[in-house]
Design a protein around this motif. Sequence first.
Motif, PDB file in Angstrom:
ATOM      1  N   UNK A 111       5.386  -2.518  13.145  1.00 49.48           N
ATOM      2  CA  UNK A 111       5.964  -3.416  12.144  1.00 49.48           C
ATOM      3  C   UNK A 111       7.178  -4.135  12.436  1.00 49.48           C
ATOM      4  N   UNK A 112       7.222  -5.567  12.324  1.00 48.80           N
ATOM      5  CA  UNK A 112       8.483  -6.252  12.242  1.00 48.80           C
ATOM      6  C   UNK A 112       9.276  -5.888  11.142  1.00 48.80           C
ATOM      7  N   UNK A 113       9.039  -5.468   9.913  1.00 51.68           N
ATOM      8  CA  UNK A 113       9.746  -5.215   8.840  1.00 51.68           C
ATOM      9  C   UNK A 113      10.757  -3.819   9.501  1.00 51.68           C
TER      10      UNK A 113
ATOM     11  N   UNK B  14       2.807   5.180  12.254  1.00 42.62           N
ATOM     12  CA  UNK B  14       2.385   4.758  10.968  1.00 42.62           C
ATOM     13  C   UNK B  14       0.970   5.036  10.733  1.00 42.62           C
ATOM     14  N   UNK B  15       0.330   4.858   9.476  1.00 44.30           N
ATOM     15  CA  UNK B  15      -1.225   5.170   9.555  1.00 44.30           C
ATOM     16  C   UNK B  15      -1.986   4.232   9.985  1.00 44.30           C
TER      17      UNK B  15
ATOM     18  N   UNK C 158       0.839  -1.245  -0.064  1.00 38.02           N
ATOM     19  CA  UNK C 158       0.115   0.229  -0.013  1.00 38.02           C
ATOM     20  C   UNK C 158       0.710   1.322  -0.013  1.00 38.02           C
ATOM     21  N   UNK C 159       2.169   1.136   0.454  1.00 34.09           N
ATOM     22  CA  UNK C 159       2.983   2.670   0.412  1.00 34.09           C
ATOM     23  C   UNK C 159       3.713   2.189  -0.713  1.00 34.09           C
TER      24      UNK C 159
END
Length: 482
Positions: free
Chosen positions: A203-205, A197-198, A163-164
């Motif tokens: 996030x693990x990333x 973030x949105x 999505x980004x």
Amino acid sequence: MTELERPLDVVILAAGQGTRMKSALPKVLHPVAGRPMVAWAVKAAQELGARRVVVVTGHGAEQVEAALQAPGVAFARQHGQLGTGHAFLAGAEALDADGEADVLVLYGDTPLLRPETLRELLADHRAHASAFTILTGELPDATGYGRIIRDASGNVERIVEQKAATPQEQAVREFNSGVYVMDARAPELARRITNDNAAGEYYLTDLLALYRREGAAVRAFKLADPDEVMGANDRPGLAEAEAILRRRINLAHMRAGVTLPAPDTVYIEDTVVLGRDVTLEPGVILRGQTRVADGVTVGAYSLLSDTVLESGVTVRAHSVLEGAQVGEGSDVGPFARLRPGTVLEEGVHIGNFVETKNAQLAAGVKAGHLAYLGDVEIGAETNVGAGTIVANYDGVNKHRSRVGAGVFIGSNSTLIAPRVVGDAAFVAAGSAVHEDVPEGAMAVARGKQRTLEGWSRRYWGGMREQVGRKLPWLAGWLERQG
């Protein structure tokens, strides 16, 4: 300690609800080829020799933890679904804080990932002294996955979510599987992940950027088969994973000496053990802790669950065996049912439409047709005639009977439990045995036959009008009798 000698800890993320499965059962507990999905990840971790395996639970935590109780498996609960980084941190807190082990992240809904692939991933990570290694794959269309963005030199620069991603980034074919191997800094770095973030999630990333900020080496190890990281998120996905695993299992058995004339029709759960020169005819289903020794043949459309077959056994078509043990050289079926607690010794013959339950049959016993043998011990070389019933239930309690060796039980007999029939005894056909039969005796327990001449003509003649309407063949016979 060298790179190759470091211990390995594994964190398995299994906290999600899995709403697309539309089930009261937690997603990761849906079975695939004989194991709950999450158990495949646990098995893979154990085959890697993991020092410690931590399963992160959340939705249905009690059920998941109960299903995975095993030595070396620990649990950590994620309170609130705040993202993969949050889930990983919950698991990392349960690891030994000795600063030595590599940490592998797996998922409870990816049952297709092979231990061999994970060994290659781990070996690559250690051989290149990497701090953070991503398992990636490549697809013609990677829509839905995070993309691996590399710099001009081919080094991993970042992971960008679908999505980004820009249109150019969306065209990238290399995707992030979500499986990572990290050095012992991972738990500490995970505490720095933010939810800026949105979605407001952790996030693990984001660990990738944190490792790069530390100046650490980051690598990507590309899968040969991207299907290995396919998740089973709904019922169609579950069926697809099942089909892939079934093909793998069947192929492995065939390569080990098992004959499957129609492998696409045979279902063998991963927990089943098969010997050499076993033949499984079309439609066979083997489940649970079934063990099949060398030289066994299982006939078409038979179902075996938690059953042991010794060498040389033949199970004929359409038989159902559950929790049974069948001795060497015995044969069962067709259309037989062996229920839990059945133990057949060597050379026993169980024929068509014979049902056993909690029955122990000694060597050489024969029950060829249409019998029910429940809660009974039967001695060697006894013959059980067609239609025999061991009536083990009195409406309230079950009762056990014992039949000796060398007994002959005539057809259509009933043993009203609890009964003892001695060695070498005879039971006359059609007997309802309600007393014990001594050794060498003969029991006759039936009414004396009476023959009433002309009975049919008198009985049916009085109902001639009804017979004429409903049974014209009988009406014709009456006419011929005058």
